[in-house]
Design an enzyme around this catalytic site. Structure first.
Site, short mmCIF file in Angstrom:
data_model
loop_
_atom_site.label_atom_id
_atom_site.label_comp_id
_atom_site.label_asym_id
_atom_site.label_seq_id
_atom_site.Cartn_x
_atom_site.Cartn_y
_atom_site.Cartn_z
N LYS A 222 38.55 18.07 65.99
CA LYS A 222 37.09 18.17 66.10
C LYS A 222 36.43 18.17 64.72
O LYS A 222 36.83 18.93 63.84
CB LYS A 222 36.73 19.47 66.85
CG LYS A 222 37.16 19.45 68.32
CD LYS A 222 36.34 18.44 69.09
CE LYS A 222 36.71 18.39 70.57
NZ LYS A 222 36.03 17.26 71.26
N CYS B 140 56.62 48.91 37.57
CA CYS B 140 55.56 49.87 37.31
C CYS B 140 55.80 51.16 38.08
O CYS B 140 56.62 51.98 37.67
CB CYS B 140 54.19 49.25 37.59
SG CYS B 140 52.86 50.07 36.71
N GLU C 107 55.57 40.02 37.23
CA GLU C 107 55.20 39.01 38.23
C GLU C 107 53.96 38.22 37.85
O GLU C 107 53.77 37.10 38.33
CB GLU C 107 55.02 39.65 39.61
CG GLU C 107 53.81 40.56 39.79
CD GLU C 107 54.06 42.01 39.44
OE1 GLU C 107 54.93 42.28 38.58
OE2 GLU C 107 53.39 42.90 40.00
N GLU D 14 25.01 36.10 50.56
CA GLU D 14 25.35 36.56 49.21
C GLU D 14 25.65 35.44 48.21
O GLU D 14 25.47 35.62 47.02
CB GLU D 14 26.56 37.47 49.20
CG GLU D 14 27.01 38.02 50.51
CD GLU D 14 28.10 39.04 50.27
OE1 GLU D 14 29.26 38.66 50.45
OE2 GLU D 14 27.76 40.17 49.88
N LYS E 39 33.06 18.59 64.30
CA LYS E 39 31.75 19.27 64.32
C LYS E 39 31.64 20.42 63.30
O LYS E 39 30.62 20.51 62.60
CB LYS E 39 31.45 19.77 65.74
CG LYS E 39 29.99 20.14 65.98
CD LYS E 39 29.06 18.95 66.02
CE LYS E 39 28.96 18.39 67.43
NZ LYS E 39 28.19 17.14 67.47
N HIS F 74 54.10 44.60 34.60
CA HIS F 74 54.13 43.76 35.80
C HIS F 74 54.57 42.34 35.43
O HIS F 74 53.72 41.47 35.18
CB HIS F 74 52.74 43.69 36.43
CG HIS F 74 52.33 44.95 37.12
ND1 HIS F 74 52.64 45.21 38.44
CD2 HIS F 74 51.63 46.01 36.68
CE1 HIS F 74 52.14 46.39 38.77
NE2 HIS F 74 51.53 46.90 37.73
N GLN G 29 58.67 54.11 37.56
CA GLN G 29 58.40 55.55 37.44
C GLN G 29 59.20 56.33 38.48
O GLN G 29 59.79 57.37 38.18
CB GLN G 29 56.90 55.82 37.61
CG GLN G 29 56.04 55.14 36.54
CD GLN G 29 54.55 55.34 36.76
OE1 GLN G 29 54.11 55.84 37.79
NE2 GLN G 29 53.75 54.93 35.77
N1 GLN Z 1 50.32 54.83 39.90
C1 GLN Z 1 51.06 54.55 38.71
C2 GLN Z 1 50.21 54.76 37.47
O1 GLN Z 1 49.00 54.76 37.54
C3 GLN Z 1 51.63 53.13 38.74
C4 GLN Z 1 50.60 52.07 38.80
C5 GLN Z 1 51.18 50.71 39.14
O2 GLN Z 1 52.25 50.62 39.74
N2 GLN Z 1 50.49 49.65 38.84
O3 GLN Z 1 50.73 54.90 36.40
#
Ligand code: GLN
Length: 556
Positions: free
Chosen positions: A191, A384, A523, A153, A193, A521, A388
């Protein structure tokens, strides 16, 4: 291809086997070149046919890294951003699928004027075009080819990068090949090789590497380097040891000690200052001398595969660095929490975190974990999905809404405190978005960086010390404003929203040492040199929790 004249290209290929750390090596090279004062960028070329990794299972592919401009990309882009100051986007990750998609779209449009469309030159030209887009404004572009040399690929990519040396001249292109030099215990020696074979494979497609990065357990001796050099047709100084390390942030310094950046600027004929590596030296010394240690539990679904939470893992480490503590991470399967209860699995932790996620499996276990953190006053960070679910937990147990849930799990729910917003203003697209359940799958995710205004007097406000921030999103569902009043009255503080107040971005619980959920997010925007403020404060809270819960017997 005149645009390339000033930009030099580094191509990184991989040999022998996957998982040798090509992405981190590319990122470390970027760090070294930036430390020499060069402007750089990156690109990842992935050989698979998916148009992007957005729909790929994290079990198979690891994390989907989200860029500022909302591209769903390979996790290596996360390494590139963490090791350097670059901000990447849509153009910095191409897959074979995307390349072919472009070629076929052109063919259908009649752009090829009836000619026969072939891998060479049409697909290879499209690849070169993709590379060209990223290059004009930088000194050096580092382009990593996914997969292993020898795979069917990746051939069109290798052919395209082979051609570029002819197009641009030898001073403008540097090929670096990452291979493995295994230590064989029974023979008591390393190694060479596999490296020889891998380079032979590369030469079969017309690429002679300039430099070899040899992944090994121990530093390679002069003799071994000479042997590899002889068989692979490079100079002994072009053989660089990429020794295994305890911490990935040591890699730039190690590669520098091996002379890698010096060799690169030589091959590319660039004059630069010596690299300024003090920040990296300080970082490594901080990593090696933590003053304390905290235990953080990540309650999730993809717990068997660390790669699925790559950026999160790193951001927590960065939060530790900001507080001079080592962060010990435990991944806890939420279904196990459902079966065995929270106390036994989470009781010893100094912080609990529920990360992003999709789908109903394991949700009740995550909610149990959140409840445990709330009731036991253990610092909680919900990202996220974790935000929720914290809203759902709060609604069920503190706001008198026992049937609270998300439309993601039950489209007919009576009390969807998290739901698919039917109409809202999208800051990125500057448009009103309308959707219904029919449009649920596909292109309806909120992706990329969105603005969020913060309440000054809140955990978030104190962490960021800014009134407005930009953070990256990747989700479909949102906080349901029909429940805003009721949840606020019960003590859920909404401390971050979109500038027009419509989208809830951050929730906190006031009567708790540190309980915060964010719809974005964070992070993705944390780095070792600039730990993210929320991760910094979360780890500090975990440390304070630990210090206030010291067992008096242990102290003596
Ligand atoms: N599943 C949730 C949504 O779609 C949270 C998504 C997530 O954590 N990135 O809103």
């Amino acid at each position: 291809m005149k645009e390339f004249v000033k930009t030099k290209l580094i191509f990184i290929t991989g040999g022998v086997l996957s998982s040798l750390g090509k992405g981190v090596a590319a990122a470390a090279i970027g760090a070294l070149l930036e430390a020499r004062g060069l402007r750089i960028t990156f690109q990842k070329l992935d050989p698979y046919i998916n148009v992007d990794p957005g729909t790929m299972n994290p079990f198979q592919h690891g994390e989907v890294f989200v860029t500022e401009d909302g591209a769903e990309t390979d996790l290596d882009l996360g390494h590139y951003e963490r090791y350097t100051t670059v901000t990447l986007g849509q153009e910095n990750n191409f897959t074979s699928g995307r390349i072919y998609h472009n070629v076929i779209t052109k063919e259908r449009r009649g752009d090829y004027l009836g000619g026969t469309v072939q891998v060479i030159p049409h697909v290879t030209d499209e690849i070169k075009q993709a590379i060209r887009q990223i290059a004009p404004t930088v000194d050096v572009a580092i382009i990593e080819i996914g997969g292993t040399v020898g795979d069917i690929e990746s051939l069109p990519f290798l052919e395209a990068i082979r051609q570029l040396k002819g197009d641009l001249g030898k001073d403008n292109v540097c090929y670096i090949h990452l291979t493995l030099v295994p230590f064989i215990k029974t023979a008591g020696e390393v190694k060479t090789k596999p490296t020889q074979h891998s380079v032979k494979e590369l030469r079969t497609v017309g690429i002679q590497p300039n430099l070899l990065l040899c992944r090994t357990e121990k530093l390679l001796s002069k003799d071994i380097k000479a042997k590899i050099a002889l068989f692979c047709n490079v100079e002994p100084e072009a053989v660089i040891t990429a020794q295994d390390v305890d911490n990935i942030y040591e890699i730039p310094l190690l590669l520098h000690q091996e002379g890698l950046d010096e060799r690169i600027v030589e091959v590319l004929n660039i004059w630069t200052r010596q690299p300024q590596l003090e920040p990296w030296q300080e970082l490594v010394s901080r990593i090696k001398h933590p003053k304390d240690r905290v235990e953080i539990g990540i309650v999730g679904k993809y717990v068997d595969l660390r790669e699925s939470y790559k950026s999160l893992h790193e951001a927590l480490v960065h939060g530790g660095l900001a507080n001079e503590v080592q962060v010990a991470l435990t991944y806890i399967d939420s279904e196990k929490v459902e079966r065995e209860g929270a106390e036994g699995l989470l009781g010893h932790l100094h912080g609990i975190l529920v990360p992003g996620g999709f789908g109903v499996r394991g949700v009740e276990g995550k909610i149990q974990a959140i409840r445990y953190a709330r009731e036991h006053r253990i610092p909680y960070f919900g990202i996220c999905f974790g935000m929720q679910l914290a809203v759902i937990e709060f609604a069920r147990h503190l706001a008198g809404i026992p049937a609270a849930t998300s439309e993601e799990f039950d489209p007919e729910a009576a009390d969807p405190v998290i739901y698919l917003m039917r109409e809202w203003y999208d800051y990125r697209r500057d448009a009103i978005i309308r959707r219904d359940r029919e449009s649920e799958k596909g292109g309806t995710m909120r992706l990329g960086a969105y603005p969020c205004v913060l309440k000054e007097e809140s955990l978030a406000g104190r962490a960021y010390r800014q009134s407005q921030i930009m953070e990256r999103h990747r989700h479909r569902y949102e906080f349901n404003n029909d429940y805003r009043e009721k949840l606020s009255a019960a003590g859920l503080a909404i401390t971050g929203t979109s500038p027009n107040g419509e989208l809830v971005e951050i929730v906190e619980i006031k009567d708790h040492p540190w309980f915060l959920g964010c719809q974005f997010h964070p992070e993705f925007k944390s780095g070792p040199m600039d730990p993210h403020p929320l991760f910094r404060d979360y780890i500090r809270a975990a440390l304070e929790y630990k210090q206030s819960h010291v067992n008096p017997d242990e102290e003596i």
